[in-house]
Write an enzyme that holds these catalytic residues in place. Structure first.
Site, PDB file in Angstrom:
ATOM      1  N   ASN A  82       0.824  -1.202   0.000  1.00 44.31           N
ATOM      2  CA  ASN A  82       0.000   0.000   0.000  1.00 44.31           C
ATOM      3  C   ASN A  82       0.861   1.255   0.000  1.00 44.31           C
ATOM      4  O   ASN A  82       1.882   1.322   0.680  1.00 44.31           O
ATOM      5  CB  ASN A  82      -0.922   0.007   1.221  1.00 44.31           C
ATOM      6  CG  ASN A  82      -1.872  -1.179   1.222  1.00 44.31           C
ATOM      7  OD1 ASN A  82      -2.061  -1.806   0.172  1.00 44.31           O
ATOM      8  ND2 ASN A  82      -2.439  -1.509   2.367  1.00 44.31           N
ATOM      9  N   VAL A  83       0.407   2.244  -0.748  1.00 50.05           N
ATOM     10  CA  VAL A  83       1.134   3.507  -0.836  1.00 50.05           C
ATOM     11  C   VAL A  83       0.489   4.585   0.027  1.00 50.05           C
ATOM     12  O   VAL A  83       0.933   5.724   0.044  1.00 50.05           O
ATOM     13  CB  VAL A  83       1.222   3.996  -2.311  1.00 50.05           C
ATOM     14  CG1 VAL A  83       1.917   2.953  -3.187  1.00 50.05           C
ATOM     15  CG2 VAL A  83      -0.154   4.353  -2.879  1.00 50.05           C
ATOM     16  N   HIS A 113       5.908  -0.491  -2.679  1.00 48.91           N
ATOM     17  CA  HIS A 113       5.443   0.228  -3.875  1.00 48.91           C
ATOM     18  C   HIS A 113       5.505   1.744  -3.697  1.00 48.91           C
ATOM     19  O   HIS A 113       4.942   2.483  -4.493  1.00 48.91           O
ATOM     20  CB  HIS A 113       4.021  -0.209  -4.254  1.00 48.91           C
ATOM     21  CG  HIS A 113       3.958  -1.614  -4.770  1.00 48.91           C
ATOM     22  ND1 HIS A 113       2.774  -2.324  -4.866  1.00 48.91           N
ATOM     23  CD2 HIS A 113       4.927  -2.454  -5.209  1.00 48.91           C
ATOM     24  CE1 HIS A 113       3.042  -3.546  -5.348  1.00 48.91           C
ATOM     25  NE2 HIS A 113       4.327  -3.643  -5.552  1.00 48.91           N
ATOM     26  N   CYS A 149      16.621  15.551 -10.901  1.00 48.11           N
ATOM     27  CA  CYS A 149      17.762  15.379  -9.982  1.00 48.11           C
ATOM     28  C   CYS A 149      17.556  14.230  -8.992  1.00 48.11           C
ATOM     29  O   CYS A 149      18.476  13.887  -8.250  1.00 48.11           O
ATOM     30  CB  CYS A 149      18.053  16.681  -9.230  1.00 48.11           C
ATOM     31  SG  CYS A 149      16.859  17.087  -7.940  1.00 48.11           S
ATOM     32  N   CYS A 170      10.340  20.789  -8.865  1.00 50.24           N
ATOM     33  CA  CYS A 170      11.362  20.582  -7.841  1.00 50.24           C
ATOM     34  C   CYS A 170      11.827  21.912  -7.264  1.00 50.24           C
ATOM     35  O   CYS A 170      12.104  22.858  -8.003  1.00 50.24           O
ATOM     36  CB  CYS A 170      12.545  19.840  -8.463  1.00 50.24           C
ATOM     37  SG  CYS A 170      13.920  19.566  -7.347  1.00 50.24           S
ATOM     38  N   CYS A 199      15.772  22.231  -8.428  1.00 50.48           N
ATOM     39  CA  CYS A 199      16.223  22.322  -9.830  1.00 50.48           C
ATOM     40  C   CYS A 199      15.105  22.648 -10.812  1.00 50.48           C
ATOM     41  O   CYS A 199      15.355  22.701 -12.029  1.00 50.48           O
ATOM     42  CB  CYS A 199      16.943  21.033 -10.248  1.00 50.48           C
ATOM     43  SG  CYS A 199      15.837  19.700 -10.759  1.00 50.48           S
ATOM     44  N   GLY A 227      -5.347  -9.210   2.807  1.00 53.36           N
ATOM     45  CA  GLY A 227      -6.013  -8.318   1.860  1.00 53.36           C
ATOM     46  C   GLY A 227      -5.255  -7.978   0.603  1.00 53.36           C
ATOM     47  O   GLY A 227      -5.225  -6.812   0.209  1.00 53.36           O
ATOM     48  N   SER A 247      -4.800  -9.322  -3.583  1.00 58.47           N
ATOM     49  CA  SER A 247      -5.299 -10.253  -4.600  1.00 58.47           C
ATOM     50  C   SER A 247      -4.196 -11.197  -5.069  1.00 58.47           C
ATOM     51  O   SER A 247      -4.479 -12.204  -5.710  1.00 58.47           O
ATOM     52  CB  SER A 247      -5.888  -9.484  -5.780  1.00 58.47           C
ATOM     53  OG  SER A 247      -4.923  -8.611  -6.322  1.00 58.47           O
TER      54      SER A 247
END
Ligand code: BJW
Ligand code: ZN
Length: 248
Positions: A104-105, A121, A132, A149, A152, A189, A191
């Protein structure tokens, strides 16, 4: 031989274990109101994954990809960890050798208080410069589209692992070590169709772990694991892992 182990049997095994590894997927956050990826109301419903979660998609149309992520960040900003996330925090404190691998993110495991965790992930609340490489936290809701950014001016992207991209070496190393050395692997949880995480159950099994799966539905891993429970994460995980799960 014998009967299918009960939740109480597995709880006992977990209590006795010196080393436990946990692998989570979108199903644990579903109980916090976060849509899954492949469910009926999943996040992919109106898009094919490769249309949005790939480096090619971002190169072709960074604005579309950022709009999708901005929508998800807004949705996530109202969500909080549930009893399953919290039970895993308690488990981390009790088990000498514990590691949590999450696909999970959303960052909800860390928000709940888990610290021994690999977010394999990536994390939707981090951005990375395509020029950069700088990575930083960003909690803006909404985010500027297109974000740039601070050092940069390069185009920022979500710090997330897209299809066709490699996972970070350190996350892979930590995961393989945790899978190869655990007495018990608890899978919650997911798949089980996205690699390399889809290979984690067989790896742990080959190295002698007792493997437990919890999901609303059967998965491609269900035949391989030692025991498969069907139910909701927020109902079952506290019963499996917390001391208060004893009562009632
Ligand atoms: C509940 C519940 C409740 C619901 N309680 N349960 C063939 C073989 C091997 C590999 C490949 C291959 N073809 C292609 C590949 C590579 C590809 C891949 O695996 N593709 C497959 C689709 C076949 N993998 C990659 O590209 C990975 N990189 C890689 O392999 O690098 C090396 C390489 C490079 C180039 C070529 C080949 C190899 C990277 C994968 C990154 C995936 N990233 C995503 C998107 C991130 C974007 C984002 O979030 O913004 O990560 S994909 C998406 O799926 C997301 C998730 O983390 C991931 C897993 O999904 P998850 O968590 O399982 O969710 P769902 O929705 O699928 O399932 C939810 C489950 O919960 C269900 O089972 C429900 O029943 C259950 N549930 N409510 C308990 N209350
Ligand atoms: Zn930069």
């Amino acid at each position: 031989m014998g009967h299918k182990p009960t939740i109480t049997d597995i709880k006992e095994r977990i209590t006795q274990a010196r080393s436990v590894t946990v692998l989570t997927g979108a199903g644990i956050s579903a109980d916090s109101g976060v849509p899954t990826f492949r469910g009926a109301d999943g996040l992919w419903k109106n898009f094919r994954p490769e249309e949005l979660a790939s480096p090619d998609a971002f190169e072709r149309d960074p604005r579309l990809v950022w709009e999708w992520y901005d929508w998800r960040r807004e949705l996530l900003s109202t969500k909080t960890p549930n009893a399953a996330h919290e039970a895993l925090v308690e488990l981390e404190k009790r088990i000498a050798d514990f590691w949590l691998i999450t696909q999970n993110v959303d960052g909800l495991h860390r928000t709940a208080g888990s610290t021994q965790v690999s977010e394999i992930h990536g994390n939707i609340w981090k951005v990375r410069c395509t020029n950069c490489g700088m990575v930083e936290s960003n909690h803006d809701v909404p985010i500027d589209i297109l974000p740039s950014c601070t050092s940069c001016q390069g185009l920022l992207r979500p710090h997330i692992v897209w299809f066709g991209e490699s996972l970070a070496r350190e996350d892979l190393d930590a995961s393989f070590s945790a899978l190869q050395n655990c007495e018990l692997l608890l899978i919650i949880g997911t798949s089980g169709v996205v690699y390399p995480a889809a290979s984690f159950a067989p790896i742990a099994k080959e190295h002698g772990a007792f493997v437990v799966e919890l999901n609303l539905d059967p998965t491609p891993n269900s035949d391989l694991v030692d025991v498969s429970f069907q139910g909701r994460a927020r109902d079952i995980v506290p019963l499996l892992v917390t001391s208060s799960g004893n009562r009632g």
